[in-house]
Design a protein around this motif. Structure first.
Motif, PDB file in Angstrom:
ATOM      1  N   ARG A  57       0.195   3.721   8.487  1.00  0.00           N
ATOM      2  CA  ARG A  57      -0.452   4.288   9.667  1.00  0.00           C
ATOM      3  C   ARG A  57       0.254   3.818  10.937  1.00  0.00           C
ATOM      4  NH1 ARG A  57      -6.325   2.621   9.798  1.00  0.00           N
ATOM      5  NH2 ARG A  57      -6.296   3.688  11.793  1.00  0.00           N
ATOM      6  N   ALA A  58       0.559   2.530  10.980  1.00  0.00           N
ATOM      7  CA  ALA A  58       1.239   1.992  12.159  1.00  0.00           C
ATOM      8  C   ALA A  58       2.609   2.630  12.303  1.00  0.00           C
ATOM      9  CB  ALA A  58       1.354   0.486  12.046  1.00  0.00           C
ATOM     10  N   LYS A  59       3.216   2.969  11.177  1.00  0.00           N
ATOM     11  CA  LYS A  59       4.547   3.563  11.173  1.00  0.00           C
ATOM     12  C   LYS A  59       4.491   4.981  11.725  1.00  0.00           C
ATOM     13  CE  LYS A  59       6.766   3.743   7.080  1.00  0.00           C
ATOM     14  NZ  LYS A  59       7.253   3.262   5.770  1.00  0.00           N
ATOM     15  N   GLY A  60       3.275   5.513  11.828  1.00  0.00           N
ATOM     16  CA  GLY A  60       3.129   6.859  12.363  1.00  0.00           C
ATOM     17  C   GLY A  60       3.196   7.937  11.301  1.00  0.00           C
ATOM     18  N   VAL A  61       3.062   7.552  10.036  1.00  0.00           N
ATOM     19  CA  VAL A  61       3.072   8.553   8.968  1.00  0.00           C
ATOM     20  C   VAL A  61       1.807   9.404   9.102  1.00  0.00           C
ATOM     21  CG1 VAL A  61       3.103   8.891   6.472  1.00  0.00           C
ATOM     22  CG2 VAL A  61       4.282   6.935   7.473  1.00  0.00           C
ATOM     23  N   LEU A  63      -2.141   0.548   5.863  1.00  0.00           N
ATOM     24  CA  LEU A  63      -2.215   0.200   7.282  1.00  0.00           C
ATOM     25  C   LEU A  63      -0.820   0.234   7.896  1.00  0.00           C
ATOM     26  CD1 LEU A  63      -4.218  -0.754   9.448  1.00  0.00           C
ATOM     27  CD2 LEU A  63      -3.605  -3.097   8.859  1.00  0.00           C
ATOM     28  N   THR A  64       0.153  -0.314   7.165  1.00  0.00           N
ATOM     29  CA  THR A  64       1.534  -0.295   7.648  1.00  0.00           C
ATOM     30  C   THR A  64       2.001   1.133   7.855  1.00  0.00           C
ATOM     31  OG1 THR A  64       1.910  -2.273   6.341  1.00  0.00           O
ATOM     32  CG2 THR A  64       3.851  -1.179   7.203  1.00  0.00           C
ATOM     33  N   TRP A  82       5.624   2.561  16.483  1.00  0.00           N
ATOM     34  CA  TRP A  82       6.908   2.345  15.811  1.00  0.00           C
ATOM     35  C   TRP A  82       8.084   2.677  16.706  1.00  0.00           C
ATOM     36  CZ3 TRP A  82       4.986  -0.384  12.168  1.00  0.00           C
ATOM     37  CH2 TRP A  82       5.822  -0.925  11.198  1.00  0.00           C
ATOM     38  N   TYR A 114      -0.352  -1.741   2.710  1.00  0.00           N
ATOM     39  CA  TYR A 114       0.725  -0.770   2.897  1.00  0.00           C
ATOM     40  C   TYR A 114       0.225   0.529   3.514  1.00  0.00           C
ATOM     41  CZ  TYR A 114      -0.736   0.418  -1.906  1.00  0.00           C
ATOM     42  OH  TYR A 114      -1.451   0.712  -3.030  1.00  0.00           O
ATOM     43  N   ASN A 167       1.931  -7.226   0.286  1.00  0.00           N
ATOM     44  CA  ASN A 167       1.363  -5.895   0.061  1.00  0.00           C
ATOM     45  C   ASN A 167       1.752  -4.898   1.133  1.00  0.00           C
ATOM     46  OD1 ASN A 167      -0.027  -6.884  -2.185  1.00  0.00           O
ATOM     47  ND2 ASN A 167      -1.591  -7.728  -0.835  1.00  0.00           N
ATOM     48  N   ALA A 168       2.729  -5.234   1.947  1.00  0.00           N
ATOM     49  CA  ALA A 168       3.052  -4.343   3.054  1.00  0.00           C
ATOM     50  C   ALA A 168       3.859  -3.142   2.582  1.00  0.00           C
ATOM     51  CB  ALA A 168       3.807  -5.098   4.136  1.00  0.00           C
ATOM     52  N   LEU A 225      -5.239   1.322  15.973  1.00  0.00           N
ATOM     53  CA  LEU A 225      -5.422   1.399  14.520  1.00  0.00           C
ATOM     54  C   LEU A 225      -6.780   0.906  14.067  1.00  0.00           C
ATOM     55  CD1 LEU A 225      -1.966   0.178  13.184  1.00  0.00           C
ATOM     56  CD2 LEU A 225      -2.867   2.482  13.172  1.00  0.00           C
ATOM     57  N   PHE A 276       2.821  -6.814   9.484  1.00  0.00           N
ATOM     58  CA  PHE A 276       1.459  -7.161   9.127  1.00  0.00           C
ATOM     59  C   PHE A 276       1.370  -8.420   8.307  1.00  0.00           C
ATOM     60  CE2 PHE A 276       0.883  -2.718  10.126  1.00  0.00           C
ATOM     61  CZ  PHE A 276      -0.294  -2.778  10.843  1.00  0.00           C
TER      62      PHE A 276
END
Lengths: 320, 558
Positions: A224-228, A221-222, B99, A219, B111-112, B68, B106
């Motif tokens: 980070r990808a989301k741009g948070v 990594l997610t 985004w 979560y 766990n996402a 990333l 992912f």
């Protein structure tokens, strides 16, 4: 519904723990060889009559069971007995001792938590860098020091410019309230520093490993990808989840804070509950010991209860 | 790209290289070249599969295109979004596209999501960070997104743990779509899911790409998944794309040796061989389970037992019967939670049974004490799903294999034990055995580890093997090797094998008989070919309909 069920369960559990602790305290000191009388009656030519008189006075002639029932009854009325040492009510003794201990331990613990979390987060976020290695090594070093050793070192190095014993200067004449407070604070520096140094390391290591674990989660990594933004990830993703194991471990380590306080108070002659207990053990002062241990137990149980509540507040997954 | 679909690509990877710095010594830095110059392109509305086994660099490629990768990685090449290189100035140029234009689903849907925040909050966060919609419209947008992926909007305020695996994966997709991206990168989006749910998610992805004109790159190890979802695919091996083209072309006429090998080791449920050999019923089966019941958890609170309330346990296994004959492989097939693991645990005496009988080689084992079980353990051995966890990482191969011998007092001398151990290693195909005896598990590949785990049960010379998803954690290309090994064991040594699997294709291709389990019951049992080709129960048909086939032309209407 589920929430009240959880609270109810936790409260009952806390109360049962306190009761068991009370009983254990009672039994434990009576199992120890020697009694208050055996120490007091160590005067030259003490007659058996004197010994018996003392026993009657302290209520030690009654059967164990009677003593236990009596103890519980009086405890419910808030009476913890009379100290064998100074013939004052135990509750008064404990009250003044607690008033000395609480500020010192609270400030120390809170500082240790704040520093521990800050350093732990820093070293986790800067993993593998010089900052990380330096902070982790320093933390391990302090974690390895026994409290008494650290305390002694403090005495040796700082006693020349900071007060090293007691809570106030016995010869000082205060002109104002602020004057007295200032004196207490100066006396508090060394014991608090010792406490902080022994405690912060543990918190740092706990927070660091919990943070590293959550930083590796999907979560994060997610996010980070989301741009948070990174700051936000560290705060509301990593730290927020890392707090869960941290709360448990900190609550568990509260017991050792109490023992740490005993050592520190003895080293720095701090007139707190730790030192009072130490002296009570030497004097076989049952009521004082029972009272002191009761207070410590209640404090630890209450803190664990608070930890449970915090956990409940922070982790939506808890239902039972 | 075929000429009729000549839309210009929206997303392109050009000559991408990635190196990882694996710690430098004073003299020289050690770098690992993980991605060695790959190029890909997808057009709007197109679905491209990126297929490869673990460690081939496919996830690294995806992470690189979003910027990333960890700081230890260095990247060269171009990532073009509508012709503009977004890697050109690092974080400054990638950041704004994350985004907004390129979103990602992912691996590991479980766990996402941050477990302490609600699903709605986390979807809304993407909107908040990118200021996609006005603050007061956020709730509506979240509801809209959830409805788009087939989740009722009322679920927005629930926490991740309150969602099932399939719902979570849908919510992850909803979150990815929050800012109307042009490109969706999905990394193993269905790997942890049951086959029926997998099918639903793949249809959803297909539907969304068509409706939203979204370019999709689907990264997976499973050729069948790609065959059923994508028009084109790229096969990746060791950081290189060895073959790229339309899916039908790859299937009908694979050019590269590796592509061919991948297709060969992907079992196809519909082309399973007709019943390989008949087994004459033997008087005494190796395993005879009759009317077995196992209740779940048995969590009766002391309060309810005080009030003498009947326990409201659900039965995990509700009266099933199984038989395994010598030299036979029975596959127990079912979705997660159907009770197949409870069955195995009951057979091994690990959980108490709630009724019925279990006979191992004629001996009733229900209610046996630990000590009474011990001599029987030699006869029944277990092979676990995850060879990374079933081997002790601090034991060398020799130690792992020697331990059961010592426990059961087999082999008088060290020499004799060594003989047994080397024989077992040879049997599982680890030759020459001397080379492997001194190795630790981390020095072995996944397939070798599973072979060692099998060898560790073989040293005891068992008659019955229980294999719990023996290949589901292994790479496709080594799966068939391990399955062939199991096949030889039963043929040559006459072992009975009970294989538990969620994968009907594997079962159809290797087992003699299949038992389909659903909610604690066995709904259908019979010879493998019959179960697959003439299913009688609705549930079996549902399962079969959801199994993806590696043949792109056997595509179901979705």
């Amino acid at each position: 519904m589920r929430k009240s069920g959880y609270l109810w369960k936790r409260s009952v559990f806390a109360l049962v723990t306190i009761y068991v602790a009370i009983t254990l305290n009672f039994v434990l000191f009576r199992v120890l060889p020697g009694s208050a009388v055996s120490r007091i009656s160590k005067v030259p030519n003490a007659s058996p009559a004197l010994k018996h008189a003392l026993e009657v006075q302290f209520g030690l002639d009654k059967s164990m069971w009677q003593q236990y029932v009596l103890y519980l009854q009086q405890l419910l009325h808030g009476n913890m007995g009379i100290s064998y040492q100074n013939m004052q009510p135990v509750s008064d003794n404990l009250k003044s001792a607690l008033l000395a201990t609480l500020p010192m331990v609270t400030i120390g613990t809170v500082l240790a938590l704040v520093i521990g979390i800050a350093v732990g987060v820093l070293s986790a976020v800067r993993r593998g860098t010089v900052t990380d290695h330096a902070t982790t090594n320093v933390a391990v070093l302090f974690y390895a020091f026994p409290t008494q050793f650290l305390g002694m070192m403090m005495l040796i190095f700082a006693a020349s410019f900071l007060p090293s014993a007691g809570m106030t200067d016995p010869f000082a004449i205060y002109t104002s309230w602020a004057d007295e407070a200032g004196d207490v604070i100066r006396h508090m520096i060394l014991p608090v520093l010792t406490l902080v140094l022994t405690l912060f390391a543990e918190n740092t290591l706990i927070v660091r490993s919990a943070m590293l674990e959550t930083l590796g989660e999907d979560y994060v990594l997610t996010a980070r990808a989301k741009g948070v933004p990174r700051r936000k990830i560290v705060r509301s993703y990593a730290l927020r989840n890392a707090m869960l194991p941290t709360i448990t471990l900190v609550a568990l380590s509260l017991g050792s804070i109490v023992t740490g306080a005993i050592l520190i108070e003895v080293i720095f002659s701090w007139p707190g509950i730790g030192r009072a207990l130490y002296q009570a053990v030497l004097a076989r002062d049952y009521p004082m010991l029972q009272g002191g241990f009761l207070v410590i137990t209640v404090v630890v149980v209450v803190f664990n209860f608070i930890a449970d509540l915090l956990y409940f507040r922070f982790d939506p997954r808890i239902t039972t | 790209m075929s000429p009729e679909d000549a839309r210009s690509p929206v997303f392109e990877i050009k000559d991408l290289h990635v190196w990882f710095d694996t710690g430098s010594t004073r003299r020289h830095t050690r770098e690992v070249h993980t991605v060695k110059g790959i190029s890909l392109a997808v057009a709007p509305g197109e679905r491209l599969g990126l297929v490869g086994e673990s460690g081939c660099g496919k996830t690294t490629t995806i992470l690189a295109s979003l910027g990333l990768l960890p700081p230890s990685a260095s990247v060269s090449g171009q990532i073009l979004l509508e012709g503009k290189d977004i890697l050109a100035a690092g974080e400054k140029t990638v950041g704004p596209h994350r985004w907004n234009d390129i979103a990602m689903v992912f691996q590991g849907a479980m766990n996402a999501f941050n477990p302490v925040k609600t699903i709605g909050w986390q979807i809304a966060e993407a909107l908040r960070v990118h200021r996609t919609v006005e603050p007061r419209e956020r709730r509506d947008r979240v509801a809209e997104l959830l409805e788009l992926v087939g989740i009722s909007a009322a679920n927005a305020d629930r926490f991740p743990h309150e969602f099932s695996g399939g719902m979570k994966q849908r919510a992850v997709i909803a979150m990815a779509l929050a800012c109307n991206p042009k490109v969706l990168l999905a990394d193993e989006p269905t790997t942890a899911l049951d086959v029926v749910v997998q099918d639903q998610i793949l249809s959803l992805l297909t539907k969304l790409t068509e409706e939203l004109d979204l370019a999709l790159i689907l990264v997976t190890h499973d050729l069948a998944v790609v065959a059923q979802t994508c028009e084109r695919a790229a096969v990746m091996l060791d950081g290189l794309i060895v073959e790229q083209g339309p899916m039908t072309e790859l299937y009908r006429n694979p050019q590269h040796q590796y592509t061919r090998q991948l297709f060969e080791s992907t079992p196809d449920v519909f082309s399973a061989p007709v019943a390989s050999h008949e087994i004459a019923p033997v008087v005494a089966p190796l395993l005879d389970v009759t009317d077995l019941k196992v209740s779940y958890g048995g969590r009766r609170s002391w309060l309810s037992s005080l009030r003498n309330k009947p326990s409201n346990d659900t039965l995990a296994v509700d009266g099933i019967s199984l038989r395994v004959q010598p030299a036979e492989m029975l596959a127990l097939v079912g979705q997660s939670g159907c009770g197949k693991t409870s069955t195995v645990q009951a057979i091994l005496g690990m959980v108490p049974t709630g009724g019925g009988s279990i006979k191992v080689a004629g001996t009733e084992v229900t209610g046996l004490s630990r000590a009474q079980w011990r001599p029987l353990r030699r006869r029944v051995q277990m092979i676990y799903q995850d060879p990374y966890e079933s081997l002790d990482i601090r034991f060398r191969v020799r130690h792992t294999l020697e331990e059961p011998l010592r426990i059961h007092g087999i082999g008088k001398s060290a020499k004799e034990r060594t003989r047994i151990i080397t024989e077992a290693l040879e049997r599982v195909g680890m030759t020459p055995p001397e080379r492997y005896l001194g190795r630790y598990p981390h020095e072995l590949s996944g397939g070798q580890r599973q072979r060692v785990a099998i060898a560790a049960s073989l040293v005891l010379d068992p008659t019955l093997l229980l294999a719990d998803e023996p290949v589901s954690m292994l790479d496709v290309s080594v799966r068939s090797g391990v399955l062939e090994l199991l096949d030889t064991l039963r043929r040559d040594l006459g072992m009975g094998i009970l294989m538990i699997t969620h994968d009907l294709s594997t079962a159809a291709n290797y087992a003699d008989r299949i038992a389909v389990m659903h909610q604690g019951h066995i709904v259908e049992e019979g010879p493998a070919w019959d179960v697959v080709n003439t299913p009688t129960h609705d549930y079996t048909r549902t399962l079969l309909a959801a199994v993806p086939s590696p043949d792109p032309e056997v595509r179901k209407v979705s």
